[in-house]
Design a protein around this motif. Structure first.
Motif, PDB file in Angstrom:
ATOM      1  N   ALA A   9      29.124  57.937  20.770  1.00  0.00           N
ATOM      2  CA  ALA A   9      29.013  56.471  20.861  1.00  0.00           C
ATOM      3  C   ALA A   9      27.588  56.015  20.511  1.00  0.00           C
ATOM      4  O   ALA A   9      27.405  54.967  19.883  1.00  0.00           O
ATOM      5  N   LEU A  10      26.607  56.837  20.879  1.00  0.00           N
ATOM      6  CA  LEU A  10      25.219  56.485  20.528  1.00  0.00           C
ATOM      7  C   LEU A  10      25.055  56.509  19.001  1.00  0.00           C
ATOM      8  O   LEU A  10      24.482  55.583  18.415  1.00  0.00           O
ATOM      9  N   GLN A  11      25.578  57.553  18.371  1.00  0.00           N
ATOM     10  CA  GLN A  11      25.435  57.660  16.904  1.00  0.00           C
ATOM     11  C   GLN A  11      26.149  56.494  16.230  1.00  0.00           C
ATOM     12  O   GLN A  11      25.643  55.931  15.255  1.00  0.00           O
ATOM     13  N   GLU A  12      27.308  56.101  16.766  1.00  0.00           N
ATOM     14  CA  GLU A  12      28.053  54.941  16.230  1.00  0.00           C
ATOM     15  C   GLU A  12      27.216  53.671  16.358  1.00  0.00           C
ATOM     16  O   GLU A  12      27.064  52.903  15.420  1.00  0.00           O
ATOM     17  N   ALA A  13      26.664  53.475  17.573  1.00  0.00           N
ATOM     18  CA  ALA A  13      25.887  52.254  17.843  1.00  0.00           C
ATOM     19  C   ALA A  13      24.656  52.181  16.935  1.00  0.00           C
ATOM     20  O   ALA A  13      24.263  51.099  16.490  1.00  0.00           O
ATOM     21  N   LYS A  14      24.059  53.351  16.655  1.00  0.00           N
ATOM     22  CA  LYS A  14      22.858  53.363  15.811  1.00  0.00           C
ATOM     23  C   LYS A  14      23.149  52.912  14.376  1.00  0.00           C
ATOM     24  O   LYS A  14      22.284  52.375  13.708  1.00  0.00           O
ATOM     25  N   LYS A  15      24.420  53.118  13.947  1.00  0.00           N
ATOM     26  CA  LYS A  15      24.784  52.697  12.583  1.00  0.00           C
ATOM     27  C   LYS A  15      24.661  51.190  12.421  1.00  0.00           C
ATOM     28  O   LYS A  15      24.480  50.691  11.324  1.00  0.00           O
ATOM     29  N   ASN A  16      24.807  50.452  13.544  1.00  0.00           N
ATOM     30  CA  ASN A  16      24.714  48.983  13.462  1.00  0.00           C
ATOM     31  C   ASN A  16      23.282  48.468  13.567  1.00  0.00           C
ATOM     32  O   ASN A  16      23.053  47.264  13.530  1.00  0.00           O
ATOM     33  N   LEU A  17      22.327  49.391  13.758  1.00  0.00           N
ATOM     34  CA  LEU A  17      20.929  48.951  13.868  1.00  0.00           C
ATOM     35  C   LEU A  17      20.280  48.996  12.496  1.00  0.00           C
ATOM     36  O   LEU A  17      20.537  49.909  11.709  1.00  0.00           O
ATOM     37  N   SER A  18      19.442  48.016  12.220  1.00  0.00           N
ATOM     38  CA  SER A  18      18.675  48.139  10.974  1.00  0.00           C
ATOM     39  C   SER A  18      17.198  47.897  11.277  1.00  0.00           C
ATOM     40  O   SER A  18      16.851  47.090  12.148  1.00  0.00           O
ATOM     41  N   GLY A  19      16.365  48.619  10.566  1.00  0.00           N
ATOM     42  CA  GLY A  19      14.922  48.493  10.780  1.00  0.00           C
ATOM     43  C   GLY A  19      14.415  49.554  11.732  1.00  0.00           C
ATOM     44  O   GLY A  19      15.154  50.459  12.142  1.00  0.00           O
ATOM     45  N   SER A  20      13.143  49.405  12.112  1.00  0.00           N
ATOM     46  CA  SER A  20      12.500  50.444  12.920  1.00  0.00           C
ATOM     47  C   SER A  20      13.057  50.467  14.344  1.00  0.00           C
ATOM     48  O   SER A  20      13.443  49.434  14.894  1.00  0.00           O
ATOM     49  N   ILE A  21      13.088  51.673  14.915  1.00  0.00           N
ATOM     50  CA  ILE A  21      13.602  51.847  16.286  1.00  0.00           C
ATOM     51  C   ILE A  21      12.463  52.246  17.211  1.00  0.00           C
ATOM     52  O   ILE A  21      11.708  53.184  16.921  1.00  0.00           O
ATOM     53  N   GLY A  22      12.337  51.512  18.325  1.00  0.00           N
ATOM     54  CA  GLY A  22      11.433  51.906  19.403  1.00  0.00           C
ATOM     55  C   GLY A  22      12.282  52.433  20.546  1.00  0.00           C
ATOM     56  O   GLY A  22      13.333  51.868  20.867  1.00  0.00           O
ATOM     57  N   PHE A  23      11.827  53.516  21.161  1.00  0.00           N
ATOM     58  CA  PHE A  23      12.653  54.184  22.184  1.00  0.00           C
ATOM     59  C   PHE A  23      11.895  54.284  23.509  1.00  0.00           C
ATOM     60  O   PHE A  23      10.709  54.633  23.535  1.00  0.00           O
ATOM     61  N   VAL A  24      12.587  53.965  24.599  1.00  0.00           N
ATOM     62  CA  VAL A  24      11.988  54.045  25.937  1.00  0.00           C
ATOM     63  C   VAL A  24      12.875  54.926  26.828  1.00  0.00           C
ATOM     64  O   VAL A  24      13.917  54.480  27.309  1.00  0.00           O
ATOM     65  N   PRO A  25      12.461  56.179  27.043  1.00  0.00           N
ATOM     66  CA  PRO A  25      13.242  57.039  27.947  1.00  0.00           C
ATOM     67  C   PRO A  25      12.879  56.786  29.409  1.00  0.00           C
ATOM     68  O   PRO A  25      11.684  56.701  29.742  1.00  0.00           O
ATOM     69  N   THR A  26      13.873  56.663  30.279  1.00  0.00           N
ATOM     70  CA  THR A  26      13.616  56.421  31.705  1.00  0.00           C
ATOM     71  C   THR A  26      14.624  57.199  32.552  1.00  0.00           C
ATOM     72  O   THR A  26      15.613  57.718  32.031  1.00  0.00           O
ATOM     73  N   MET A  27      14.361  57.195  33.872  1.00  0.00           N
ATOM     74  CA  MET A  27      15.347  57.740  34.814  1.00  0.00           C
ATOM     75  C   MET A  27      16.009  56.603  35.591  1.00  0.00           C
ATOM     76  O   MET A  27      16.638  56.833  36.624  1.00  0.00           O
ATOM     77  N   GLY A  28      15.835  55.371  35.142  1.00  0.00           N
ATOM     78  CA  GLY A  28      16.529  54.252  35.776  1.00  0.00           C
ATOM     79  C   GLY A  28      15.831  53.740  37.020  1.00  0.00           C
ATOM     80  O   GLY A  28      14.658  54.030  37.264  1.00  0.00           O
ATOM     81  N   ALA A  29      16.584  52.950  37.836  1.00  0.00           N
ATOM     82  CA  ALA A  29      15.988  52.180  38.944  1.00  0.00           C
ATOM     83  C   ALA A  29      14.807  51.398  38.377  1.00  0.00           C
ATOM     84  O   ALA A  29      13.672  51.516  38.842  1.00  0.00           O
ATOM     85  N   LEU A  30      15.117  50.629  37.352  1.00  0.00           N
ATOM     86  CA  LEU A  30      14.072  50.015  36.520  1.00  0.00           C
ATOM     87  C   LEU A  30      13.256  48.996  37.294  1.00  0.00           C
ATOM     88  O   LEU A  30      13.770  48.246  38.107  1.00  0.00           O
ATOM     89  N   HIS A  31      11.943  48.981  36.998  1.00  0.00           N
ATOM     90  CA  HIS A  31      11.028  48.003  37.599  1.00  0.00           C
ATOM     91  C   HIS A  31      10.135  47.459  36.491  1.00  0.00           C
ATOM     92  O   HIS A  31      10.332  47.787  35.298  1.00  0.00           O
ATOM     93  N   LYS A  32       9.134  46.675  36.907  1.00  0.00           N
ATOM     94  CA  LYS A  32       8.316  46.004  35.887  1.00  0.00           C
ATOM     95  C   LYS A  32       7.491  46.978  35.036  1.00  0.00           C
ATOM     96  O   LYS A  32       7.054  46.627  33.949  1.00  0.00           O
ATOM     97  N   GLY A  33       7.248  48.176  35.549  1.00  0.00           N
ATOM     98  CA  GLY A  33       6.568  49.194  34.740  1.00  0.00           C
ATOM     99  C   GLY A  33       7.427  49.565  33.546  1.00  0.00           C
ATOM    100  O   GLY A  33       6.963  49.582  32.394  1.00  0.00           O
ATOM    101  N   HIS A  34       8.709  49.861  33.822  1.00  0.00           N
ATOM    102  CA  HIS A  34       9.629  50.172  32.717  1.00  0.00           C
ATOM    103  C   HIS A  34       9.739  48.981  31.768  1.00  0.00           C
ATOM    104  O   HIS A  34       9.754  49.132  30.547  1.00  0.00           O
ATOM    105  N   LEU A  35       9.832  47.800  32.384  1.00  0.00           N
ATOM    106  CA  LEU A  35      10.015  46.582  31.584  1.00  0.00           C
ATOM    107  C   LEU A  35       8.855  46.388  30.601  1.00  0.00           C
ATOM    108  O   LEU A  35       9.058  45.975  29.456  1.00  0.00           O
ATOM    109  N   SER A  36       7.652  46.716  31.044  1.00  0.00           N
ATOM    110  CA  SER A  36       6.497  46.531  30.148  1.00  0.00           C
ATOM    111  C   SER A  36       6.607  47.471  28.937  1.00  0.00           C
ATOM    112  O   SER A  36       6.203  47.107  27.833  1.00  0.00           O
TER     113      SER A  36
END
Ligand code: AMP
Length: 274
Positions: A9-36
């Protein structure tokens, strides 16, 4: 935003993206640090992929893998509002196979400080980050300076393996009192939260000394330890250069002050780049 849970599903979803990709890996329980990190990725790329994966191989026996805070619904909302294009939330079977290749953190830099207190942690971290970076296909990946040693090791991995992704360091986000945000802060009660401020206070005390011309790292560390008496147990106070070699004298522009301490249940880390 597409929420995907499998690699297909990730590979499928990536087909619909165009242009440069920025990636943010996390373990969740997101807070403002992740958000930044997400916001910086949004600014610098046309598309943003975030992953949420509580990676079992970077938890040691007896650590909080089972109880690590999980807030799936809130995390999805945060990512949606932040304008994330694809949120990847795989389960363990999607990421790991039996009888895996192993990744090894470097023998010195991977086994001092955090690596000494949590032996093997960085092997698991690098293993999953390598997988996630490859899956994301990103040109840039965003990591917090909060986990300074992790950031240094991921940067080293990208260089060692000639990976094309650029690792982008992001500033530490703190609450209004100076406490570095962390998913594990939910373990702290009010009294512990107050004592947890001793970590950032110790870094402030160090800054004050450095600003007044004190460059001897032993003097600065002992000042930091004074402030850290409020913590339950100090695991380490270290002053290193950007390559994580111990320093005798502060080198402005090339120094990281690091602290790890237990306050109540969690072990907390904080640092300052000078
Ligand atoms: P985690 O979910 O704890 O694995 O963190 C995911 C990413 O967010 C890592 O690159 C962390 O360094 C970064 N991060 C966590 N807390 C903060 C913070 N307070 N400020 C900036 N970055 C952070």
């Amino acid at each position: 935003m597409r929420v995907v849970r499998t690699i297909d599903a990730l590979q499928e979803a990536k087909k619909n993206l165009s242009g440069s990709i920025g990636f943010v890996p996390t373990m969740g329980a997101l807070h403002k640090g992740h958000l930044s990190l997400i916001q910086q990725a949004k600014k610098e790329n046309e598309c943003v992929i975030v992953s949420i994966f509580v990676n079992p191989t970077q938890f040691l026996e007896g650590e909080d893998l089972e109880s690590y805070p999980r807030k799936e619904e809130a995390d999805i909302k945060i990512c949606e509002l932040a304008g994330v294009d694809v949120l990847f939330m795989p389960n363990v079977d999607q990421i790991y196979e039996k009888d895996e290749l192993s990744m090894g953190a470097p023998a010195i830099r991977g086994y001092i400080l955090e690596g000494e207190k949590r032996p093997g942690h960085f092997d698991g971290m690098l293993q999953v980050v390598m997988k996630l970076l490859n899956l994301s296909g990103a040109q840039k990946a965003y990591f917090g300076k909060k986990d300074a040693q992790q950031l240094a090791l991921v940067t080293q991995m990208a260089k060692t393996y000639f990976m094309e992704v650029q690792i982008v360091p992001c500033d530490i986000i703190r609450d209004e009192n100076g406490l570095a945000l962390s998913s594990r802060n939910v373990y702290l009660n009010d009294e512990e939260k107050y004592r947890a401020l001793s970590l950032s206070k110790s870094l402030k005390r160090a800054t004050k000394y450095i600003m007044s011309g004190e460059l001897d790292t032993e003097v600065i560390k002992s000042e930091m330890l004074e402030v850290l008496k409020e913590a339950d147990m100090v695991e380490y106070v270290a002053i290193v250069d950007r390559e994580f070699n111990n320093l005798k004298k502060i080198e402005i522009g090339n120094t990281i002050l690091l602290v790890a301490a237990r306050v109540g249940k969690p072990r907390l880390i904080d640092n300052l780049w000078i």
